[in-house]
Motif scaffolding. Structure first.
Motif, PDB file in Angstrom:
ATOM      1  N   ALA A  18      29.261  58.718  33.396  1.00 49.86           N
ATOM      2  CA  ALA A  18      28.638  58.711  31.955  1.00 49.86           C
ATOM      3  C   ALA A  18      29.741  59.094  31.059  1.00 49.86           C
ATOM      4  O   ALA A  18      30.069  58.592  29.922  1.00 49.86           O
ATOM      5  N   GLU A  19      30.758  59.936  31.647  1.00 48.33           N
ATOM      6  CA  GLU A  19      32.142  60.023  31.004  1.00 48.33           C
ATOM      7  C   GLU A  19      32.737  58.877  30.693  1.00 48.33           C
ATOM      8  O   GLU A  19      33.237  58.617  29.680  1.00 48.33           O
ATOM      9  N   ASN A  20      33.154  58.165  31.469  1.00 50.85           N
ATOM     10  CA  ASN A  20      33.725  56.912  31.348  1.00 50.85           C
ATOM     11  C   ASN A  20      32.984  55.761  30.432  1.00 50.85           C
ATOM     12  O   ASN A  20      33.612  55.059  29.614  1.00 50.85           O
ATOM     13  N   THR A  21      31.874  55.726  30.678  1.00 53.22           N
ATOM     14  CA  THR A  21      30.853  54.913  29.749  1.00 53.22           C
ATOM     15  C   THR A  21      31.006  55.217  28.460  1.00 53.22           C
ATOM     16  O   THR A  21      31.519  54.563  27.484  1.00 53.22           O
ATOM     17  N   THR A  23      34.188  46.286  35.404  1.00 53.97           N
ATOM     18  CA  THR A  23      33.684  46.302  36.692  1.00 53.97           C
ATOM     19  C   THR A  23      32.924  47.655  36.965  1.00 53.97           C
ATOM     20  O   THR A  23      33.415  48.533  36.432  1.00 53.97           O
ATOM     21  N   PRO A  24      32.026  48.030  37.932  1.00 48.71           N
ATOM     22  CA  PRO A  24      31.410  49.084  38.340  1.00 48.71           C
ATOM     23  C   PRO A  24      32.840  50.018  38.893  1.00 48.71           C
ATOM     24  O   PRO A  24      32.386  51.306  38.472  1.00 48.71           O
ATOM     25  N   PHE A  53      33.364  54.020  37.400  1.00 47.55           N
ATOM     26  CA  PHE A  53      33.676  55.309  38.432  1.00 47.55           C
ATOM     27  C   PHE A  53      35.066  55.902  38.138  1.00 47.55           C
ATOM     28  O   PHE A  53      35.365  56.650  38.890  1.00 47.55           O
ATOM     29  N   GLY A  54      35.932  55.077  37.245  1.00 42.92           N
ATOM     30  CA  GLY A  54      37.501  55.546  37.025  1.00 42.92           C
ATOM     31  C   GLY A  54      38.237  55.270  37.943  1.00 42.92           C
ATOM     32  O   GLY A  54      39.472  55.489  38.188  1.00 42.92           O
ATOM     33  N   ILE A  55      38.153  54.072  38.688  1.00 38.98           N
ATOM     34  CA  ILE A  55      38.994  53.406  39.849  1.00 38.98           C
ATOM     35  C   ILE A  55      39.672  52.211  39.048  1.00 38.98           C
ATOM     36  O   ILE A  55      38.911  51.318  38.861  1.00 38.98           O
ATOM     37  N   ASN A  56      40.907  52.450  39.111  1.00 42.29           N
ATOM     38  CA  ASN A  56      41.372  51.100  38.748  1.00 42.29           C
ATOM     39  C   ASN A  56      41.771  50.134  39.624  1.00 42.29           C
ATOM     40  O   ASN A  56      42.120  50.435  40.702  1.00 42.29           O
ATOM     41  N   ASN A  57      41.314  48.919  39.196  1.00 39.99           N
ATOM     42  CA  ASN A  57      41.524  47.897  39.978  1.00 39.99           C
ATOM     43  C   ASN A  57      43.041  47.302  39.922  1.00 39.99           C
ATOM     44  O   ASN A  57      43.461  47.279  38.791  1.00 39.99           O
ATOM     45  N   PHE A  58      43.684  46.816  41.107  1.00 37.31           N
ATOM     46  CA  PHE A  58      44.996  46.396  40.891  1.00 37.31           C
ATOM     47  C   PHE A  58      45.249  45.637  42.138  1.00 37.31           C
ATOM     48  O   PHE A  58      44.353  45.837  43.299  1.00 37.31           O
ATOM     49  N   HIS A  59      46.084  44.607  42.086  1.00 38.63           N
ATOM     50  CA  HIS A  59      46.286  43.700  43.254  1.00 38.63           C
ATOM     51  C   HIS A  59      47.637  43.980  43.638  1.00 38.63           C
ATOM     52  O   HIS A  59      48.364  44.187  42.860  1.00 38.63           O
TER      53      HIS A  59
END
Length: 72
Positions: free
Chosen positions: A5-8, A58-59, A63-69
């Motif tokens: 909710a906070e991130n949204t 992305t979902p 959740f506050g998870i940063n996507n990185f490669h």
């Protein structure tokens, strides 16, 4: 309030969007979306998918998870 909710709320604010408009695009009626973001209603998997789709994130971002490669 949940991290989702906070991130949204943060993403909506950063993009200058209206909470009601995002909720409507995600398929919520009345105060249901507000209830999700205030913690009065539990956010389900379906909710996460709908919100992420409308916000074009992305979902994991909700959740506050940063996507990185990582380089190979």
């Amino acid at each position: 309030m949940s991290i989702i909710a906070e991130n949204t709320r943060r993403i909506i604010k950063e993009r200058g969007l209206k909470i009601g408009a995002v909720g409507k695009q995600a398929g919520y009626q009345g105060k249901t979306f507000y209830n999700l973001l205030s913690g009065e209603k539990v956010i389900t998997d379906r909710d996460i998918q709908a919100i992420a789709h409308v916000l074009k994130v992305t979902p994991n971002e909700l959740f506050g998870i940063n996507n990185f490669h990582q380089g190979a």
